[in-house]
Enzyme design. Structure first.
Site, PDB file in Angstrom:
ATOM      1  N   HIS A  33      -3.654  -4.906   0.601  1.00 57.00           N
ATOM      2  CA  HIS A  33      -3.105  -5.363   1.884  1.00 57.00           C
ATOM      3  C   HIS A  33      -3.167  -6.886   1.969  1.00 57.00           C
ATOM      4  O   HIS A  33      -4.079  -7.441   2.586  1.00 57.00           O
ATOM      5  CB  HIS A  33      -3.886  -4.738   3.044  1.00 57.00           C
ATOM      6  CG  HIS A  33      -3.512  -3.327   3.326  1.00 57.00           C
ATOM      7  ND1 HIS A  33      -2.505  -2.982   4.208  1.00 57.00           N
ATOM      8  CD2 HIS A  33      -3.999  -2.163   2.824  1.00 57.00           C
ATOM      9  CE1 HIS A  33      -2.396  -1.666   4.252  1.00 57.00           C
ATOM     10  NE2 HIS A  33      -3.280  -1.135   3.412  1.00 57.00           N
ATOM     11  N   CYS A  45       0.841  -1.201   0.000  1.00 56.59           N
ATOM     12  CA  CYS A  45       0.000   0.000   0.000  1.00 56.59           C
ATOM     13  C   CYS A  45       0.878   1.253   0.000  1.00 56.59           C
ATOM     14  O   CYS A  45       1.483   1.576  -1.018  1.00 56.59           O
ATOM     15  CB  CYS A  45      -0.972  -0.042   1.172  1.00 56.59           C
ATOM     16  SG  CYS A  45      -2.340   1.130   0.988  1.00 56.59           S
ATOM     17  N   GLU A  61      -1.566  -8.869   3.766  1.00 58.58           N
ATOM     18  CA  GLU A  61      -1.448  -9.369   5.145  1.00 58.58           C
ATOM     19  C   GLU A  61      -2.811  -9.480   5.831  1.00 58.58           C
ATOM     20  O   GLU A  61      -2.949 -10.182   6.846  1.00 58.58           O
ATOM     21  CB  GLU A  61      -0.514  -8.465   5.956  1.00 58.58           C
ATOM     22  CG  GLU A  61      -1.115  -7.206   6.539  1.00 58.58           C
ATOM     23  CD  GLU A  61      -1.370  -6.099   5.521  1.00 58.58           C
ATOM     24  OE1 GLU A  61      -1.999  -5.083   5.891  1.00 58.58           O
ATOM     25  OE2 GLU A  61      -0.937  -6.236   4.348  1.00 58.58           O
TER      26      GLU A  61
END
Length: 262
Positions: free
Chosen positions: A214, A115, A216
């Site tokens: 994102h 990001c 994660e």
């Protein structure tokens, strides 16, 4: 090589509250980043903002770098005035992450920008940013609601590094951003788009990858596993090179015998 690679993750520098403490300055990163590295087989090492000139020394002890998400980079880094919606309030973090990325690129270290991290990578390579996507896309699907990630489709570009890691024609990803790549940085190429044309991934030489979403925050470990593999391979090459240099520098046993006998 039987050790897990050390992967540095940049951090926020913010005020936070916990237990009996209120509004204390802390260096932190959302736990999902460290879990993402660990679940993919790496060891996560946090990299709080430090003096920029120390970046090469720090990276020399690591095997790969992750630049995490967060607030906007100061548009002065790409020669633009700030948009009213730009939230650039982390000068120490900006300077530190710019230095980390410059050092990692110079060293050929495997790196991943997430990001904001992708945006900083693009800026370090001489690119610019769209400072507020709602100004340029008809329907903004990129930013979730406060405290909640959104989701939208991305389309990896076949024949790229990312396209090899994510070979499907499109996939849904967790997202939370209001800025994006505008002019592409030197040495980078686009490796994913959103359906509205927004650049969703860029990549460069070796394992240099930035994703606008994102990963994660989801369950898909493919990108991080690839970074771990690249970090392991890079560390192994260094180990082999060091061993070769040590062997080359070692005295000839026959010469030692001659010295002893003499």
């Amino acid at each position: 090589m039987d050790r897990r690679p050390l992967i540095g993750v940049s951090t926020y520098l913010v005020d936070a509250s916990w237990s009996d403490w209120r509004d204390r300055p802390v260096a932190l990163v959302p736990e999902r980043y460290t879990a993402y590295v660990q679940d993919a087989g790496g060891i996560a090492v946090l990299l709080p903002p430090d003096a920029p000139e120390r970046a090469p020394e720090v990276l020399a002890r690591l095997d790969a770098l992750v630049i995490a998400g967060g607030p906007d980079i100061d548009p002065a880094y790409y020669g633009a005035p700030a948009h009213p919606a730009t939230e650039a309030d982390s000068p120490r973090r900006d300077a530190w992450e710019v230095a980390l990325l410059r050092a990692a690129l110079a060293a050929g270290m495997p790196l991943l920008g997430v990001c904001r991290g992708m945006q900083v990578l693009n800026v370090v390579c001489g690119g610019t940013l769209v400072q507020h996507l709602p100004d340029v896309v008809p329907v903004d699907v990129h930013r979730g609601s406060p405290g909640r990630y959104g989701s939208h489709l991305v389309r990896p570009v076949p024949g790229t590094l990312l396209g090899g890691l994510l070979p499907e024609s499109e996939l849904s990803v967790p997202t939370f951003h209001h800025q994006a790549v505008d002019r592409l940085g030197k040495g980078l190429r686009v490796s994913a788009h959103a359906p509205d044309g927004t650049v969703e991934a860029v990549e460069g030489p070796g394992f240099t990858l930035g994703v606008q979403w994102h990963p994660e925050q989801g369950d898909d470990l493919r990108v991080m596993r690839a970074l771990v593999r690249a970090a392991t391979a890079a560390a192994l090459d260094i180990t082999v090179l060091d061993a070769m240099e040590l062997d080359a520098a070692a005295p000839d046993p026959a010469a030692l015998d001659a010295i002893t006998l003499g």
